[in-house]
Design an enzyme around this catalytic site. Sequence first.
Site, PDB file in Angstrom:
ATOM      1  N   CYS A 121       0.815  -1.226   0.000  1.00 38.39           N
ATOM      2  CA  CYS A 121       0.000   0.000   0.000  1.00 38.39           C
ATOM      3  C   CYS A 121       0.845   1.271   0.000  1.00 38.39           C
ATOM      4  CB  CYS A 121      -0.940   0.008   1.200  1.00 38.39           C
ATOM      5  SG  CYS A 121      -2.040  -1.405   1.238  1.00 38.39           S
ATOM      6  N   HIS A 259      -3.066   7.240   2.699  1.00 38.32           N
ATOM      7  CA  HIS A 259      -3.502   5.949   2.154  1.00 38.32           C
ATOM      8  C   HIS A 259      -4.897   5.641   2.687  1.00 38.32           C
ATOM      9  CE1 HIS A 259      -3.994   1.869   1.109  1.00 38.32           C
ATOM     10  NE2 HIS A 259      -3.733   1.394   2.316  1.00 38.32           N
ATOM     11  N   ASN A 289     -10.280  -0.023   0.166  1.00 38.82           N
ATOM     12  CA  ASN A 289      -8.822   0.019   0.208  1.00 38.82           C
ATOM     13  C   ASN A 289      -8.286  -0.504  -1.135  1.00 38.82           C
ATOM     14  OD1 ASN A 289      -6.103  -0.355   0.618  1.00 38.82           O
ATOM     15  ND2 ASN A 289      -6.319  -1.337   2.617  1.00 38.82           N
TER      16      ASN A 289
END
Length: 336
Positions: A121, A259, A289
Site C-alpha cells: 500500500c 492511504h 482500500n
Amino acid sequence: MSATTPTRAGAPVRVAGLGVRLPDRVVTNDDLAKVLDTSDEWIRTRTGIRQRHVAAPGEATSDLAAAAATAALDDAGLTVADVTAIIVATTTPDHTIPGTAPLVAARLGSEAAAFDVNAACSGFIYGLRVAAGMSATGDGAVLVIGAETLTRVVDPTDRSVAVLFGDGAGAVVLVPDDTASFGPFSLGADGSEPSMLWTASGGTRRPVDAVVLEEGSHFLTMRGGDVYRNAVSRMAQGARTVLEEAGIGVEDVDLFVGHQANVRILDAVASRLGLPSERNHVAVDRHGNTSAASIPLALADARDQGRLHDGDTVLLAAFGAGLTWGAGLLTWKDTP
Ligand code: UT7
C-alpha cells in the site's frame, strides 16, 4: 510560517497530469451482506467504507493501469513519446514474471524504461520518490501508476478482509519545473514480521500446490488490529519527519491525502498531527482500500472536488504490507 529550519528541499518537479480508472462494477456493503455474515453498519462504522469497485472477469491490473495512464497523459497534454519511464506501483501484478509496467508500456505504445515497485500500500509513494529523482535529474516526464486488483487475492468468503478491498488505478505524470517542489520524502520498512499482512503461499517460499489450494493460504490474511496500530504510528511518524525536514508546521498543510485503508486510521493520524479534520481528504468511503492505487485515486478525487489549489502544500502518507511506510510533501501547481 516556518516551524523549524529546513534540512531537505523537495525536487524541482510538479504533477503535470492526473488520471484514474475505476472498474465499472460497484459493490455496496448491502451487496456484500447478502453473501457474507456482515452488515453495512459494521463495515461503515469500523472502516468508513460504503462501496468499492470490482474488476470484471478477465480485467487485470495492467488494463486499469493503462487506462489511468492514458487519462493522465491527456490531462498533462503530453503523449507517451514524451515519457522516459513508466513505473507501476502494484502488489497485484498481472503475472509473477514479467512485471506489469512493461505490459502497460506496450499497451501505450512505448519502449521507455518500465518497471514495477512493490511496496504494497506504500508503493505509490515509493514510486513517486523514485520518479521525482529521475525527473529532476534529466529524465524529463515520468509516469507513476498505482494499480491494483486486490479483490483477486482476497478470499471472497472471508469477511475479515473481503469487505475491505477494492480495485482501481490512478496515475500521475511528473515533469521537471524549477518553480515547483516535490518532497522531501521519508520512506521506511520493517520486514521482521511479514505475516502481519501477507499471502502466505503462492511465491517461491511456498509455491501453489493442491494443499495450498485446499487450505486457501494463497489468499491475503491480516492481523487487523496490529496493522491498524502500526499504520497510525508509522504514517504519523513519516508525516512528522517530512514536515520537520521541510521546516514547516502542520498548520502549513493545506490538504492531507493519506492511504485510504480506513477512515478511522486517517482520522487518528490527523488527530496525532494536530491537523483539522476538514483538511483530511477521504475517498475510502467510495473506493475501499485499493492499496497502491489509493493515493492517486484520492488525489484525483480531491482535485475533482476543487480541493487542490495552485501553491497548496499537500501531505501524502501511506502504510502497507512489508511492513512499509512513506510520506512526502507536494506543492500542487495548476497546469499553466
Ligand atoms: O492497507 C494497509 C493495511 N490495512 C489496513 O490498514 C487495515 C487495518 N485494520 C483495520 O482497518 C481494522 O483492524 C479492521 C477494519 C480490519 C477490523 O476492525 P477492528 O475494529 O480491528 O475489528 P476486529 O478485527 O477487532 O473485529 C471485531 C469483531 C470480531 O468479532 P468478535 O471476535 O469480537 O466476536 C470479528 O470477528 O468483528 C468481527 N468481524 C466482522 N463482523 C462483521 C470481522 N470482520 C467482520 C465483518 N462483518 N466484515
